[in-house]
Design a protein around this motif. Structure first.
Motif, PDB file in Angstrom:
ATOM      1  N   UNK A  38       0.825  -1.194   0.000  1.00 16.43           N
ATOM      2  CA  UNK A  38       0.000   0.000   0.000  1.00 16.43           C
ATOM      3  C   UNK A  38       0.871   1.261   0.000  1.00 16.43           C
ATOM      4  N   UNK A  39       1.898   1.277   0.855  1.00 12.49           N
ATOM      5  CA  UNK A  39       2.777   2.446   0.914  1.00 12.49           C
ATOM      6  C   UNK A  39       3.549   2.616  -0.389  1.00 12.49           C
ATOM      7  N   UNK A  40       3.957   1.502  -0.987  1.00 11.07           N
ATOM      8  CA  UNK A  40       4.720   1.574  -2.229  1.00 11.07           C
ATOM      9  C   UNK A  40       3.869   2.168  -3.354  1.00 11.07           C
ATOM     10  N   UNK A  41       2.606   1.769  -3.423  1.00 11.97           N
ATOM     11  CA  UNK A  41       1.700   2.292  -4.449  1.00 11.97           C
ATOM     12  C   UNK A  41       1.454   3.784  -4.235  1.00 11.97           C
ATOM     13  N   UNK A  42       1.165   4.163  -2.998  1.00 18.57           N
ATOM     14  CA  UNK A  42       0.901   5.569  -2.689  1.00 18.57           C
ATOM     15  C   UNK A  42       2.149   6.422  -2.941  1.00 18.57           C
ATOM     16  N   UNK A  43       3.330   5.912  -2.580  1.00 19.09           N
ATOM     17  CA  UNK A  43       4.576   6.632  -2.836  1.00 19.09           C
ATOM     18  C   UNK A  43       4.836   6.804  -4.319  1.00 19.09           C
ATOM     19  N   UNK A  44       4.540   5.773  -5.099  1.00 20.31           N
ATOM     20  CA  UNK A  44       4.721   5.854  -6.556  1.00 20.31           C
ATOM     21  C   UNK A  44       3.768   6.874  -7.169  1.00 20.31           C
TER      22      UNK A  44
END
Length: 63
Positions: free
Chosen positions: A1-7
């Motif tokens: 989830x954090x990786x998607x939001x960061x991207x």
């Protein structure tokens, strides 16, 4: 989830920075917007903020 939001935040930041650079260098309307040289500072700063937050979030995920 954090990786998607960061991207997503990083991508939005890059788009804002590119828009600000194109608007700064152009004398014509960019995508329907006419901005002065000083008004391009706002999308540039917003883009830098999104880019830094997104990269920071991606860096925390990698740890």
């Amino acid at each position: 989830m954090k990786r998607t939001f960061g991207s997503i935040l990083t991508g939005i930041g890059v788009i804002f920075i590119l828009f600000a650079c194109i608007a700064f260098m152009s004398d014509k309307a960019v995508i329907g917007f006419t901005l002065t040289k000083w008004e391009t500072i706002v999308p540039f700063l917003v883009g830098v903020l999104f880019l830094l937050v997104g990269v920071n979030l991606l860096g925390k995920v990698a740890d």
